[in-house]
Each structure stands twice: as C-alpha cells, then as structure tokens.
Design a protein around this motif. Structure first.
Motif, PDB file in Angstrom:
ATOM      1  N   UNK A 122       0.822  -1.210   0.000  1.00 19.42           N
ATOM      2  CA  UNK A 122       0.000   0.000   0.000  1.00 19.42           C
ATOM      3  C   UNK A 122       0.855   1.258   0.000  1.00 19.42           C
ATOM      4  N   UNK A 123       0.248   2.335  -0.423  1.00 20.16           N
ATOM      5  CA  UNK A 123       0.837   3.662  -0.298  1.00 20.16           C
ATOM      6  C   UNK A 123       0.331   4.311   0.981  1.00 20.16           C
ATOM      7  N   UNK A 124       1.153   5.163   1.570  1.00 21.71           N
ATOM      8  CA  UNK A 124       0.811   5.795   2.841  1.00 21.71           C
ATOM      9  C   UNK A 124       0.952   7.302   2.694  1.00 21.71           C
ATOM     10  N   UNK A 125      -0.088   8.035   3.089  1.00 23.12           N
ATOM     11  CA  UNK A 125      -0.036   9.489   3.045  1.00 23.12           C
ATOM     12  C   UNK A 125       0.492  10.060   4.346  1.00 23.12           C
ATOM     13  N   UNK A 126       0.587  11.367   4.376  1.00 16.71           N
ATOM     14  CA  UNK A 126       1.039  12.048   5.582  1.00 16.71           C
ATOM     15  C   UNK A 126      -0.065  12.073   6.630  1.00 16.71           C
TER      16      UNK A 126
END
Length: 400
Positions: free
Chosen positions: A237-241
C-alpha cells in the motif's frame, strides 16, 4: 557566543553539533515548532561524499547515520511493460525521522538545548542571541520578517507531485512510468529502512485533472494511485502524511532564491535560503553542507558580519552547478513526451543525462548517439593513458 537555531531540521541540528564541538562554551538552543518525533516526509537520499563530510565534522554522528542507512547501487526504470537496469554509484537512504532523532540525541549529548513545540510565531520577538540561524524551511517565518531585505523570489514548477510512503521495500533506486488515457504518470521510489520506502509521484497538470486526482481526497487518491502502480507495488500500500485533515497533499515545486542570505545577526540556512528540485535528491545534502560551511566561516572569521558574508559567497558559488542541474532535471520531466517513446535503454540513458543544458536543444536520439560516441572515445583515451607507459617501457627494454 549565544546561538538560536529556529527550526530543528537536519541542518539546524548538525550546525549546533559543529558549533558545540568548536567551543563547548557556546550557548545554543534549537527551537522546533513540532512535537518530538513528528516530521513531514519519509526518507531522504544522499551519497558517499556526504558521509565523508559528516565524518570530518563529527565522526560519531557520521557513524550513527551510516549504521542506520540502507544502500543501493542500481537504478531501475519501468516504462510501461519494459524494464531496464543501470549499475551506478552507491547511494544511501535514511528515514527523515531517524536522521532527526540521531542528530538531536548527539546535539543534546554535547549540551545543546533542543526545545520542541517551541514556535517563534509571527509577531513574536526573535530569540535574544548573538546569532539567529533561520533553518525553518521554504516557508521560513524568520525570513519573511525581513522579506524586502532578503529579496525572496519563488518560481512554481509546472508539474504536480505528492510525497508518499509505502510498505514495499525497494532495493534499487526505482523509476516507474505508467501511461494512462490522460497522459503519463510516474514515481521515484527508494528504500530508507527495513520495512518502508519513499514514493514520490509526479505528473503533468493535465494528467492530474484528467485522472480526477484534483478532486479526490487523500483516501480516494491513494486508492487510485495504488491501482495505477499496482505492478510496481506488488500488493503493498501507499501511505499518506498524517494530520492532513483528509486532503491530498499535491504540490507544485517551489524553487526559492534570495538576493541576500543574512540581515544583521540573522542568517539563512537550507531551504530557507535556497531550494533545488527533488528529482536530483540533494535537498538534505545541500542543507547539511550549508551548516558545515557556516560553522567553518564562523571558526575562521572572528567577526560576525565578515563570517556571514564569507559563508554566503562560498555557498552561492558551490550551488551554481547544482541549481543548474536541478533546473534542467525538472524541465526533463516537464518535457517527458519528448523522451518516453525511445527504446528503454536510450530513455534511461537520457534520464541519467537530464542535467545537461544541451539536451533540450538536441534531438534525443542524436544526443544519445553523440553521448555514446563520446563515452567510447573517453574509454579509448583511458586505454591509451594506461597503455602508453607500458609500451614505452617495453620499447625502452628492447632498445636496451
């Protein structure tokens, strides 16, 4: 000397370390507006030359940084279904939070006060100090107090980008270019720990709006990007701030320059003084080199004004070639359709040549052929330099 560093990033912390090592009697406080352990960004990149500089200034912190970094020596580019690999110089990645924790711990061990949640807000008086170091980033509040004097200019890049993390660990510096019905979108990805990597996604504004990323909140945007880069992420997965309020943090890069870097006892450091496009991966390195240069100037020159002038002169000269490279690198990505249709090996070769001021003015395939020919010529020159003394010795022996 009493010194106040406004901003607890790598540059401010390392500068405080160097100054304490020069003179333990310096009274130094680092004022950081964020809580301890919180930071923006994911990992940062650097090269071996920075480690050499850090070791010269403080071997202990250099060892800590190296021991907590990951390394790679390959570059990989995925263009649609095509892949090419380039073997290059060794690079390093380290988590930004890890780097800050290491430098803060070292600074405190030397007697530096590192104060968190200590913001110097607009309208507040600057700390009472002999020297105030503004290392509070591109949006520097200290610099803005004297904006007319510093002569700050900001230029916005054309492309949109977002800084993300991912649980996919990359063992090479990786580029991935994905074609969509609305144009190309791409990312730069590199590992910075045993379980995380940085993933910077970029695209043209037309692609950004065409994909609906301008209207998506953070969750929707991450899902869309994971779909686009599904092969690259391999199920990760991608992770945001954190703490963004649900909004996606898409930006246009801000290229910042200043007419002057000091005003009285206030001096600019790192992104408060200058920025370079993220595509050359040099921002943290340049900020740390600022810190090294400023500490050196203060050691060499006892008077403050001449020391600040010497620091600015030195760093401006050293930054010229880097800023030119960053400018041309950003332009290369903004002109991606010019290169994306080339065979993978050629496209990746010109990706490596994107810093060249000539590349925008020479047809890409012609530039590639010229560059290859020049490389072969240089190889022949190296062979001649190697063979020359050996041939001369052989002939001399035969004559003897």
């Amino acid at each position: 000397m009493k010194i106040a560093c406004v901003g607890g990033g790598p540059a401010g912390l390392y500068f405080s370390i160097l100054m304490k090592l020069q003179d333990p009697d310096h009274d130094i406080t680092v004022h950081e507006r964020n809580p301890a352990g919180s930071t923006y960004g994911w990992g940062v990149t650097y090269w071996g030359s920075l480690l050499d500089q850090l070791h010269e200034g403080d071997p202990e912190s250099a060892r800590a940084v190296k021991e907590n970094s990951v390394r790679w020596s390959d570059g990989v580019a995925h263009v649609g279904d095509r892949t090419t690999t380039h073997h290059g110089d060794e690079g390093f990645g380290i988590g930004r939070r890890q780097l800050l924790d290491l430098l803060a711990e070292r600074a405190r061990s030397l007697g530096v006060r590192v104060e968190y949640e200590d913001e110097i807000a607009d309208g507040d008086r600057l700390p009472d100090a002999d020297l105030v170091v503004a290392c509070d980033g591109v949006h520097s509040g200290v610099r803005e107090r004297h904006s007319d004097h510093f002569g700050t200019e900001v230029g916005l890049g054309r492309n949109k980008y977002i800084w993300l993390g991912t649980t996919k660990v990359f063992d090479a510096f990786t580029f991935a270019f994905v074609e969509t019905p609305h144009g190309w979108i791409w990312c730069y990805a590199y590992g910075f720990s045993a379980d995380h990597s940085t993933c910077v996604v970029e695209c043209s504004p037309e692609t950004w709006t065409g994909l609906g990323l301008d209207r998506a909140d953070e969750t929707e945007g991450l899902v869309r990007l994971q779909e686009l880069f599904v092969k690259l992420l391999d199920g990760h997965r991608l992770i945001g701030r954190a703490n963004t309020g649900g909004s996606a943090q898409w930006l246009n890069f801000r290229t910042l320059t200043n007419r002057a870097w000091s005003h009285g006892n206030v001096v600019l450091l790192g992104d408060a003084a200058h920025t370079t496009h993220y595509s050359i991966g040099a921002g943290t390195t340049l900020a740390l080199e600022d810190a090294i240069a400023l500490a050196h100037s203060l050691r060499a020159e006892p008077e403050l004004a001449p020391a600040l002038a010497a620091y600015e002169k030195k760093r401006r000269a050293e930054l010229l070639s880097v800023q030119s490279a960053a400018r041309h690198s950003a332009q290369w990505y903004e002109s991606l359709p010019r290169y994306i249709g080339l065979p993978p090996a050629q496209m990746f070769a010109l990706l490596g040549q994107r810093h060249s001021p000539l590349l925008p003015y020479v047809p890409p395939q012609l530039y590639y052929r010229i560059d290859r020919a020049a490389g072969q010529l240089e190889a022949l020159r190296r062979l001649k330099r190697w063979l020359g003394p050996k041939v001369a010795r052989t002939l001399h022996a035969k004559r003897g």
